[in-house]
Design a protein around this motif. Sequence first.
Motif, PDB file in Angstrom:
ATOM      1  N   GLU A 319     -18.298  -7.770   0.342  1.00  0.00           N
ATOM      2  CA  GLU A 319     -17.140  -7.150  -0.392  1.00  0.00           C
ATOM      3  C   GLU A 319     -15.705  -6.883   0.546  1.00  0.00           C
ATOM      4  O   GLU A 319     -14.703  -7.100   0.136  1.00  0.00           O
ATOM      5  N   LYS A 320     -16.142  -6.299   1.799  1.00  0.00           N
ATOM      6  CA  LYS A 320     -15.118  -5.865   2.577  1.00  0.00           C
ATOM      7  C   LYS A 320     -14.357  -7.182   3.168  1.00  0.00           C
ATOM      8  O   LYS A 320     -13.029  -7.206   3.148  1.00  0.00           O
ATOM      9  N   GLN A 321     -14.936  -7.983   3.396  1.00  0.00           N
ATOM     10  CA  GLN A 321     -14.406  -9.264   3.896  1.00  0.00           C
ATOM     11  C   GLN A 321     -13.767  -9.952   2.661  1.00  0.00           C
ATOM     12  O   GLN A 321     -12.513 -10.401   2.902  1.00  0.00           O
ATOM     13  N   ALA A 322     -14.206  -9.933   1.476  1.00  0.00           N
ATOM     14  CA  ALA A 322     -13.667 -10.431   0.316  1.00  0.00           C
ATOM     15  C   ALA A 322     -12.133  -9.644   0.061  1.00  0.00           C
ATOM     16  O   ALA A 322     -11.325 -10.229  -0.270  1.00  0.00           O
ATOM     17  N   ARG A 326      -8.521 -10.957   0.069  1.00  0.00           N
ATOM     18  CA  ARG A 326      -7.611 -11.009  -0.934  1.00  0.00           C
ATOM     19  C   ARG A 326      -6.327 -10.222  -0.660  1.00  0.00           C
ATOM     20  O   ARG A 326      -5.243 -10.961  -1.030  1.00  0.00           O
ATOM     21  N   LEU A 327      -6.251  -9.252   0.368  1.00  0.00           N
ATOM     22  CA  LEU A 327      -4.985  -8.650   0.882  1.00  0.00           C
ATOM     23  C   LEU A 327      -4.269  -9.902   1.549  1.00  0.00           C
ATOM     24  O   LEU A 327      -2.935  -9.783   1.424  1.00  0.00           O
ATOM     25  N   GLU A 330      -2.523 -12.153  -1.011  1.00  0.00           N
ATOM     26  CA  GLU A 330      -1.265 -11.428  -1.477  1.00  0.00           C
ATOM     27  C   GLU A 330      -0.262 -11.277  -0.638  1.00  0.00           C
ATOM     28  O   GLU A 330       0.774 -11.589  -0.962  1.00  0.00           O
ATOM     29  N   ALA A 331      -0.437 -10.955   0.599  1.00  0.00           N
ATOM     30  CA  ALA A 331       0.580 -11.015   1.789  1.00  0.00           C
ATOM     31  C   ALA A 331       1.130 -12.428   1.608  1.00  0.00           C
ATOM     32  O   ALA A 331       2.377 -12.656   1.896  1.00  0.00           O
ATOM     33  N   ARG A 332       0.301 -13.691   1.781  1.00  0.00           N
ATOM     34  CA  ARG A 332       0.819 -14.929   2.033  1.00  0.00           C
ATOM     35  C   ARG A 332       1.712 -15.211   0.853  1.00  0.00           C
ATOM     36  O   ARG A 332       2.765 -15.790   0.737  1.00  0.00           O
ATOM     37  N   GLN A 408      -2.497  -5.273   4.626  1.00  0.00           N
ATOM     38  CA  GLN A 408      -3.653  -6.025   5.150  1.00  0.00           C
ATOM     39  C   GLN A 408      -3.906  -5.117   6.382  1.00  0.00           C
ATOM     40  O   GLN A 408      -5.282  -5.465   6.715  1.00  0.00           O
ATOM     41  N   PHE A 409      -3.420  -4.168   6.958  1.00  0.00           N
ATOM     42  CA  PHE A 409      -3.909  -3.514   8.139  1.00  0.00           C
ATOM     43  C   PHE A 409      -4.537  -2.095   7.933  1.00  0.00           C
ATOM     44  O   PHE A 409      -4.904  -1.216   8.594  1.00  0.00           O
TER      45      PHE A 409
END
Length: 514
Positions: A319-322, A326-327, A330-332, A408-409
């Motif tokens: 879930e953390k990796q997903a 996802r973030l 969204e940034a891209r 993302q951070f």
Amino acid sequence: MSCDRDNISYIIMTKLLRKNKKIWKLKPVWQKVEGFFTGKTVDRSVLGSYNDYRCNKFVTNSRTEIPEVEFVNRNRILVTVGCVCASVLIAGATPANAANKVEIDSAVAGLSVAMNNFYAGTENPEDELKDYLQSAPEPVQAEPEEPVEEEKEVSPYENIAVSRVGEEGYVHIRTDANTDADVVGKIYNNCAATIEDTISTEDGDWYKIKSGSVEGYMKADYFVTGDEAEQVAMEIGKSYAEVSEGGLRLREEPNTESGVIDTLWQGDIYTVMEQEEEFVKLSLGQDDDGNDVTGYVAKEYVNTYVKFDEAISLEEEAEKQAEEERLAKEAREAEEELRRAEERERENRREETSANEETPSPTQAPETAAPEAAETPAPEPAPAPEPAPPVSEVSDATRNAVVAYAKQFIGCPYVYGGNSLSGGTDCSGFVKGVYANFGISLPRTSRSQAGAGRSISIDALQPGDLVFYASGGSIYHVAIYVGGGQIIHAISESQGIGITGLNMGRVYCAVSLL
């Protein structure tokens, strides 16, 4: 048997010795006498020196209510038995009671009269006393009260085992105590766990542990326990306080008379520096000079707790990796939308420029007479260019891209003076690094950043705007507004980069760079 005082004394003394083996312990006989008298208030002071033995804690005051029980000549028997008891006590009095001689002698004189009246008014005084003392129920001995143990405050560091996995990075947690069992999770260095059982196998001891949501088995070699684990846990545990009531004043000293530094709001979470009896010292982060901004709040208005790093299950890891993917996506997408908006704006400007160049400039003809000529049709005007998209299209796209890039951070570490968004930075370094990705250069400190943009009111905040916090008029913290009353910022060493409420401190001013 003759009816005299010696026989009565013999009866009472026999009962006393059978029960307690010590003449001076009067409680059993006194309970027998109390057990059959009516609810009259009896003045025990008539016993004279009996009060000298109050240290035995058999009597709490000199008067008591006696339950109602029918018996013949009960008043007389009470007085008589009391007299005899007192006589026994007086006879055995030690020299230490010499100071009470006047009171004792006075009581003895009264005892003789009372005894004579009992003998004169009772047909068989000795038999009545003897029958009662033999037939009265044995007094119920009060069971000693068990000492009440004071509730001890449970240390959050008790029963903690701490993982020591060294350079391996992490160790697998398995469904059984062998290396062939399925993996259910991972535990990293300095994570806390509770040991539920120990299993001895051919290749050494294994622990059955619970850490976070993960329960399974690990080699015992990877844990420290006992006093060593508690000491490590105190070092790695992170103490937090969640504000339970809004409008809480943060003060300079642990009292309600000192100056107010800031106002805290319900639901906000801060790092606990110290705990005193009635106050908690909180940290609001660091200023541009690396100094902690701290203050005190009343303990009753915050909920404190200790948090440890824990194991992560395979599902949680997925879930953390997903979420990270996802973030990043969204940034891209936000940056791609920004580039498209910028391209549309450039194209519209080129078309507008080209249209302006093709339109001839009007000139004034000289005033000379000219022969009349046939009328010619006027040239048709050039088609008007499409209206350029509003400037806010690029601005809005930039705001969305800034927020998406910053998210993302989340979870990355806080490092004072650091400049790496993923490896560690502080609040102003985080803001500087995020905006540098969009070609906007900012000073390094939060105080300087406050003067770099256009000042706006707090009510006019939009995603991507900067929010500044101050103490005593001095700015110490900066964050990026993400919308919905929330900000993203490098919070503290214990919390890293994350999202909190806008009112995590006293908002000093806001600035827009877009």
